[in-house]
Design an enzyme around this catalytic site. Structure first.
Site, short mmCIF file in Angstrom:
data_model
loop_
_atom_site.label_atom_id
_atom_site.label_comp_id
_atom_site.label_asym_id
_atom_site.label_seq_id
_atom_site.Cartn_x
_atom_site.Cartn_y
_atom_site.Cartn_z
N GLN A 216 0.82 -1.20 0.00
CA GLN A 216 0.00 0.00 0.00
C GLN A 216 0.86 1.26 0.00
O GLN A 216 0.55 2.24 -0.67
CB GLN A 216 -0.91 0.01 1.23
N GLU A 217 1.94 1.22 0.78
CA GLU A 217 2.76 2.41 0.94
C GLU A 217 3.61 2.72 -0.29
O GLU A 217 3.73 3.87 -0.70
CB GLU A 217 3.68 2.24 2.16
#
Length: 348
Positions: A216-217
């Site tokens: 996600q990051e």
């Protein structure tokens, strides 16, 4: 060379992606291969143009064991008699989005003819992507883990979201559909699995959780930097990196170590409540505590938490590992030893 645990993870993920038994993939890997066969799956060279048309990079098919396993699993799924309806629909799907649409059709159990009909129907102005997603669906897509920026910029991703909507409409109840956009999470490269697994164990975290946050990051890109100054696989802010002993935020191992240490800390602060842990990772512990141990009312954070949870469930299913038991009710947070400065939220 890929390690046996990393290869096993790749096989499990490919099997889940294409609904092919893991044993069938393993058998192909072990079978004798002609001299010109490509990779550990022994893919015939004649398949490379077809794979390229379905979204695979021929160089990666040849050089990456994980990509080769995934490509071979797709070939197994497309052999005569297996998913014949999907195979027959392939030519009606535009080549640039074909591979991801076919994956979505299999995953969400949608009739291929229905998808083709929607792809080639009239789409009103303002709708999203090749499937003509109505804008009214955007909040629902966001709440179920889809990345809104990719819906606007990535036609294949938007098409997969459209297939998901067809699946939801067929089932009739949103809450019964358990695997949203996470299926289209980036596949962890073998080198990342090798370094992330021991780090996750060291900090008492499931490998799937560490991978979900990293996906996600950063999309597994070690050198990426955000506009607000977060850097690396786990997108650490400078103060958080210093706090957890990270001297080089672009170093993949250091970033994973720092991010996992921070997640371990948040697990203690929020009594194992996974949604609050993730909200704090995005917005900072203080924001969560100041809002009564609830996910803060920041749009970015409220999108971030379900997106990471969806990725976590997907990686947990495909890679295995320990579960994190998250509280069903809001946790009573322990006071943080000192304020963290990890918040990456720019606007409420």
């Amino acid at each position: 060379m890929i390690t046996p645990p990393a290869l096993a993870a790749c096989i499990r993920m490919a099997a889940a992606t294409y609904h092919v038994p893991s044993a069938a993939i393993t058998a192909e890997i072990s079978a004798p291969k002609p001299p010109d066969a490509v990779g550990i799956m022994g893919i015939p060279p004649a398949w490379l143009p077809e794979l390229a048309g379905r979204g695979f990079d021929p160089a990666e098919v040849s050089n990456s064991a994980c990509v080769n396993v995934r490509a071979g699993a797709m070939i197994l799924s497309m052999t005569p008699g297996h998913n014949a309806a999907i195979s027959s629909a392939a030519d009606s799907i535009p080549a640039p989005i074909r591979a991801i649409v076919l994956e979505a059709v299999r995953l969400y159990d949608v009739a291929p003819a229905r998808v083709v009909a929607v792809l080639h129907s009239f789409h009103p102005a303002g709708s999203l992507g090749p499937m003509g997603i109505p804008r009214a669906w955007v909040p629902t897509l966001a709440a179920n883990g889809f990345d809104l920026s990719r819906l606007e910029s990535d036609p294949g991703y938007a098409a997969a979201a459209g297939v998901w909507i067809l699946g939801v409409e067929r089932l009739g109840r949103m809450q019964t559909y358990s695997l949203p956009a996470a299926r289209f999470s980036p596949i962890p490269p073998a080198w990342l699995l090798d370094i992330a697994a021991p780090i996750a164990r060291q900090h008492g975290l499931p490998l799937a959780l560490v991978l979900a946050v990293a996906a996600q990051e950063s999309g597994f890109r070690p050198g990426i930097e955000s506009p607000v100054g977060a850097v690396g696989l786990m997108q650490l802010m400078p103060a958080t990196a210093t706090r957890f002993g990270v001297s080089n935020r672009r170093d993949a191992t250091q970033s994973l170590e720092g991010g996992a240490a921070y997640l371990e800390h948040l697990k203690s602060v929020f009594a194992g409540n996974l949604p609050l842990m993730l909200a704090a990772y995005n917005a900072g512990s203080k924001a969560v505590i100041d809002h009564g141990n609830r996910i803060p009312p920041f749009r970015e954070t409220q999108n971030y938490v379900p997106a990471v949870l969806a990725r976590y469930r997907y990686y947990q299913r495909t890679l295995g590992g320990q579960e994190v038991v998250a509280s069903a009710t809001p946790a009573t947070a322990k006071p943080a030893p000192r304020a963290d400065h990890q918040s990456k939220v720019t606007t409420p």
